[in-house]
Design a protein around this motif. Sequence first.
Motif, PDB file in Angstrom:
ATOM      1  N   ILE A   1       0.827  -1.208   0.000  1.00  0.00           N
ATOM      2  CA  ILE A   1       0.000   0.000   0.000  1.00  0.00           C
ATOM      3  C   ILE A   1       0.861   1.258   0.000  1.00  0.00           C
ATOM      4  CG2 ILE A   1      -1.582   1.377   1.403  1.00  0.00           C
ATOM      5  CD1 ILE A   1      -3.011  -0.836  -0.041  1.00  0.00           C
ATOM      6  N   THR A   2       1.876   1.289   0.875  1.00  0.00           N
ATOM      7  CA  THR A   2       2.709   2.489   0.974  1.00  0.00           C
ATOM      8  C   THR A   2       3.543   2.715  -0.284  1.00  0.00           C
ATOM      9  OG1 THR A   2       4.408   1.205   2.137  1.00  0.00           O
ATOM     10  CG2 THR A   2       2.847   2.442   3.486  1.00  0.00           C
ATOM     11  N   GLN A   3       3.953   1.642  -0.960  1.00  0.00           N
ATOM     12  CA  GLN A   3       4.703   1.802  -2.200  1.00  0.00           C
ATOM     13  C   GLN A   3       3.797   2.184  -3.362  1.00  0.00           C
ATOM     14  OE1 GLN A   3       7.949  -1.142  -2.993  1.00  0.00           O
ATOM     15  NE2 GLN A   3       7.311  -2.051  -1.062  1.00  0.00           N
ATOM     16  N   GLY A   4       2.497   1.857  -3.248  1.00  0.00           N
ATOM     17  CA  GLY A   4       1.579   2.150  -4.343  1.00  0.00           C
ATOM     18  C   GLY A   4       0.867   3.473  -4.238  1.00  0.00           C
ATOM     19  N   TYR A   5       0.657   3.991  -3.017  1.00  0.00           N
ATOM     20  CA  TYR A   5      -0.207   5.171  -2.899  1.00  0.00           C
ATOM     21  C   TYR A   5       0.531   6.499  -2.991  1.00  0.00           C
ATOM     22  CZ  TYR A   5       0.608   6.653   2.039  1.00  0.00           C
ATOM     23  OH  TYR A   5       1.142   7.153   3.210  1.00  0.00           O
ATOM     24  N   ILE A   6       1.851   6.483  -2.875  1.00  0.00           N
ATOM     25  CA  ILE A   6       2.610   7.728  -2.917  1.00  0.00           C
ATOM     26  C   ILE A   6       2.705   8.290  -4.339  1.00  0.00           C
ATOM     27  CG2 ILE A   6       4.936   8.697  -2.668  1.00  0.00           C
ATOM     28  CD1 ILE A   6       3.472   8.598  -0.077  1.00  0.00           C
ATOM     29  N   ASN A   7       3.004   7.420  -5.318  1.00  0.00           N
ATOM     30  CA  ASN A   7       3.238   7.902  -6.685  1.00  0.00           C
ATOM     31  C   ASN A   7       2.092   8.723  -7.261  1.00  0.00           C
ATOM     32  OD1 ASN A   7       5.812   6.869  -6.826  1.00  0.00           O
ATOM     33  ND2 ASN A   7       5.199   4.934  -7.743  1.00  0.00           N
ATOM     34  N   PRO A   8       0.824   8.295  -7.154  1.00  0.00           N
ATOM     35  CA  PRO A   8      -0.240   9.129  -7.714  1.00  0.00           C
ATOM     36  C   PRO A   8      -0.553  10.379  -6.888  1.00  0.00           C
ATOM     37  CG  PRO A   8      -1.181   7.176  -6.683  1.00  0.00           C
ATOM     38  CD  PRO A   8       0.306   6.989  -6.678  1.00  0.00           C
ATOM     39  N   LEU A   9      -0.140  10.398  -5.617  1.00  0.00           N
ATOM     40  CA  LEU A   9      -0.470  11.539  -4.761  1.00  0.00           C
ATOM     41  C   LEU A   9       0.516  12.697  -4.919  1.00  0.00           C
ATOM     42  CD1 LEU A   9      -1.584   9.909  -1.378  1.00  0.00           C
ATOM     43  CD2 LEU A   9      -3.018  11.006  -3.102  1.00  0.00           C
ATOM     44  N   LEU A  10       1.804  12.408  -4.980  1.00  0.00           N
ATOM     45  CA  LEU A  10       2.803  13.477  -4.970  1.00  0.00           C
ATOM     46  C   LEU A  10       2.624  14.504  -6.091  1.00  0.00           C
ATOM     47  CD1 LEU A  10       6.182  11.850  -3.850  1.00  0.00           C
ATOM     48  CD2 LEU A  10       4.648  13.317  -2.557  1.00  0.00           C
ATOM     49  N   PRO A  11       2.422  14.077  -7.352  1.00  0.00           N
ATOM     50  CA  PRO A  11       2.256  15.089  -8.408  1.00  0.00           C
ATOM     51  C   PRO A  11       1.047  15.996  -8.178  1.00  0.00           C
ATOM     52  CG  PRO A  11       2.725  12.934  -9.360  1.00  0.00           C
ATOM     53  CD  PRO A  11       2.449  12.714  -7.908  1.00  0.00           C
ATOM     54  N   ALA A  12       0.013  15.477  -7.507  1.00  0.00           N
ATOM     55  CA  ALA A  12      -1.198  16.269  -7.279  1.00  0.00           C
ATOM     56  C   ALA A  12      -1.063  17.214  -6.087  1.00  0.00           C
ATOM     57  CB  ALA A  12      -2.387  15.332  -7.065  1.00  0.00           C
ATOM     58  N   LEU A  13       0.018  17.092  -5.326  1.00  0.00           N
ATOM     59  CA  LEU A  13       0.185  17.917  -4.130  1.00  0.00           C
ATOM     60  C   LEU A  13       0.752  19.295  -4.421  1.00  0.00           C
ATOM     61  CD1 LEU A  13       1.638  15.309  -1.588  1.00  0.00           C
ATOM     62  CD2 LEU A  13      -0.677  16.250  -1.635  1.00  0.00           C
ATOM     63  N   GLY A  14       1.242  19.496  -5.645  1.00  0.00           N
ATOM     64  CA  GLY A  14       1.857  20.767  -5.995  1.00  0.00           C
ATOM     65  C   GLY A  14       1.006  21.980  -5.655  1.00  0.00           C
ATOM     66  N   PRO A  15      -0.220  22.081  -6.214  1.00  0.00           N
ATOM     67  CA  PRO A  15      -1.063  23.250  -5.906  1.00  0.00           C
ATOM     68  C   PRO A  15      -1.509  23.296  -4.454  1.00  0.00           C
ATOM     69  CG  PRO A  15      -1.831  22.080  -7.875  1.00  0.00           C
ATOM     70  CD  PRO A  15      -0.837  21.191  -7.205  1.00  0.00           C
ATOM     71  N   VAL A  16      -1.681  22.133  -3.826  1.00  0.00           N
ATOM     72  CA  VAL A  16      -2.209  22.083  -2.462  1.00  0.00           C
ATOM     73  C   VAL A  16      -1.173  22.552  -1.445  1.00  0.00           C
ATOM     74  CG1 VAL A  16      -3.213  20.584  -0.689  1.00  0.00           C
ATOM     75  CG2 VAL A  16      -3.739  20.189  -3.091  1.00  0.00           C
ATOM     76  N   LEU A  17       0.065  22.080  -1.588  1.00  0.00           N
ATOM     77  CA  LEU A  17       1.127  22.411  -0.624  1.00  0.00           C
ATOM     78  C   LEU A  17       2.098  23.457  -1.155  1.00  0.00           C
ATOM     79  CD1 LEU A  17       1.982  18.817   0.720  1.00  0.00           C
ATOM     80  CD2 LEU A  17       0.328  20.473   1.608  1.00  0.00           C
ATOM     81  N   SER A  18       1.791  24.018  -2.323  1.00  0.00           N
ATOM     82  CA  SER A  18       2.619  25.072  -2.937  1.00  0.00           C
ATOM     83  C   SER A  18       4.059  24.607  -3.146  1.00  0.00           C
ATOM     84  CB  SER A  18       2.605  26.338  -2.060  1.00  0.00           C
ATOM     85  OG  SER A  18       1.290  26.821  -1.906  1.00  0.00           O
ATOM     86  N   ILE A  19       4.198  23.432  -3.754  1.00  0.00           N
ATOM     87  CA  ILE A  19       5.528  22.911  -4.070  1.00  0.00           C
ATOM     88  C   ILE A  19       5.636  22.710  -5.574  1.00  0.00           C
ATOM     89  CG2 ILE A  19       5.936  21.839  -1.840  1.00  0.00           C
ATOM     90  CD1 ILE A  19       4.961  19.226  -2.924  1.00  0.00           C
ATOM     91  N   ASN A  20       6.850  22.912  -6.100  1.00  0.00           N
ATOM     92  CA  ASN A  20       7.056  22.805  -7.543  1.00  0.00           C
ATOM     93  C   ASN A  20       7.559  21.413  -7.925  1.00  0.00           C
ATOM     94  OD1 ASN A  20       9.779  22.798  -6.763  1.00  0.00           O
ATOM     95  ND2 ASN A  20      10.010  24.995  -7.144  1.00  0.00           N
TER      96      ASN A  20
END
Length: 449
Positions: A10-29
């Motif tokens: 689960i931990t190896q599978g759920y990070i990849n789709p989440l990180l790219p979507a966090l850019g606008p939410v957490l203000s990271i490039n």
Amino acid sequence: MALIEALSGITQGYINPLLPALGPVLSINDATINGIFLMSQLGFAVLTPIISALGDSWGYRPVLRASILLVVVGVVLMAVYPTLWTVLIGVVLLTSVVGFIPLMMGILRLTSPRHLRTGVSSMIAVLMVTVGVGGLLAGLVGMHTPTRGFWVAVPFAVAALALVPLVPEVDARTHERTAVVPLLACSLGLIGFVTAISMGADWGWTDLRTLASGGCGVLLLTVWVRWDSTQRHTFVDLSMFKLRQVRVVTGATFFFGFASISYISTNAIFLFSHSSKVGYGFGLSSLQIASLFLIVSMTSFVASVLSTRLLRKAGERLTLVCAGLVLCAAFVAMALLHRSLPGYCVGLALFGFGLGLYQAATRALSVEGVDPSLTATAAGINELALSIGIAVGAAVVKLLSSAFLSGGHISSRGLVAIWMTLGAGALVASLIGTRYARPAAVSPSEVVA
């Protein structure tokens, strides 16, 4: 133990789709997101030999419990308080899952050695399924609010922690104190080498940062190998490489990693692309890609379950060879059939089958014939070979992608070059597998299951 391994999947599978979507939410490039991915790769590489060696020295269940606790802290921290720093810390803590399989293999080998292969295949089968399920669940839960996707892993983390007391306790501790000098040389060397391999495409392969990081990494790794090959007090007992099957399985695992998991990001790029704009792809959404990846997860599950029977009926050598040939066939199918979605899915199914087959087979074979007191260490070395192979494969894929850019996108020729290169890597793994010979220390009665 299979249920505990579900947390790893689960931990190896759920990070990849989440990180790219966090850019606008957490203000990271994008650069910061790539840095988080790099920290994850470094964590996997550095913690693999450390956790494995500690398991052999101080006991498998205590170290397993500590590893799970680290993962639980990371999972809960990101879910409860998602910020850039908590995500960075959490991702690093999550890499402790790399020790789960080596530690549980040590327990399984001492409590039920005749069922080692069956146990490993069960754990890998669960791992393969939950990697795909983790990505899909994260995509569904975090569809509108990406940070909510972090909650997907929380129940699995709590369940894994609750299951630890059910794992058998075995008294096989060597109580050897940790050799600090080779540990630091190995850890810092891996950090330098993996950083250079991962960032070379972005920094430039002739950039001073790449050359300095890679050069220092190789130098420190040389110091580590030299120390652990000549001194009595070692960090990792490298004398196991005197065994032919250890050398063969480690080499095959490196090229299997090179030819398989390093492709997953390119697979997402291909499926996301629009054929009307770049000449290939099907314009799928992130959620559709995660759903389609279940093909890989399910065929990997089937192959993992079948691996024990194949090892017994066809033999270890032929099983390793077949895993490489199936992976090679997968890339050939992608190259020939990529213009139709059903045709590409044929390639994904073959890819998943080869992935599951080698993941189960190489892990089971990595410890056979090795002294029982080195079980977790031997399994950890195999995991390290896999991690380094993935990093090198990803670097080669990046290099080919950069060499075949057209309008800011990978050209069709570049994709074919990637498929053929990874297919060639799978063939190399098959060729190495032909050199496998069952160690004399393993009798047929030990491998019936």
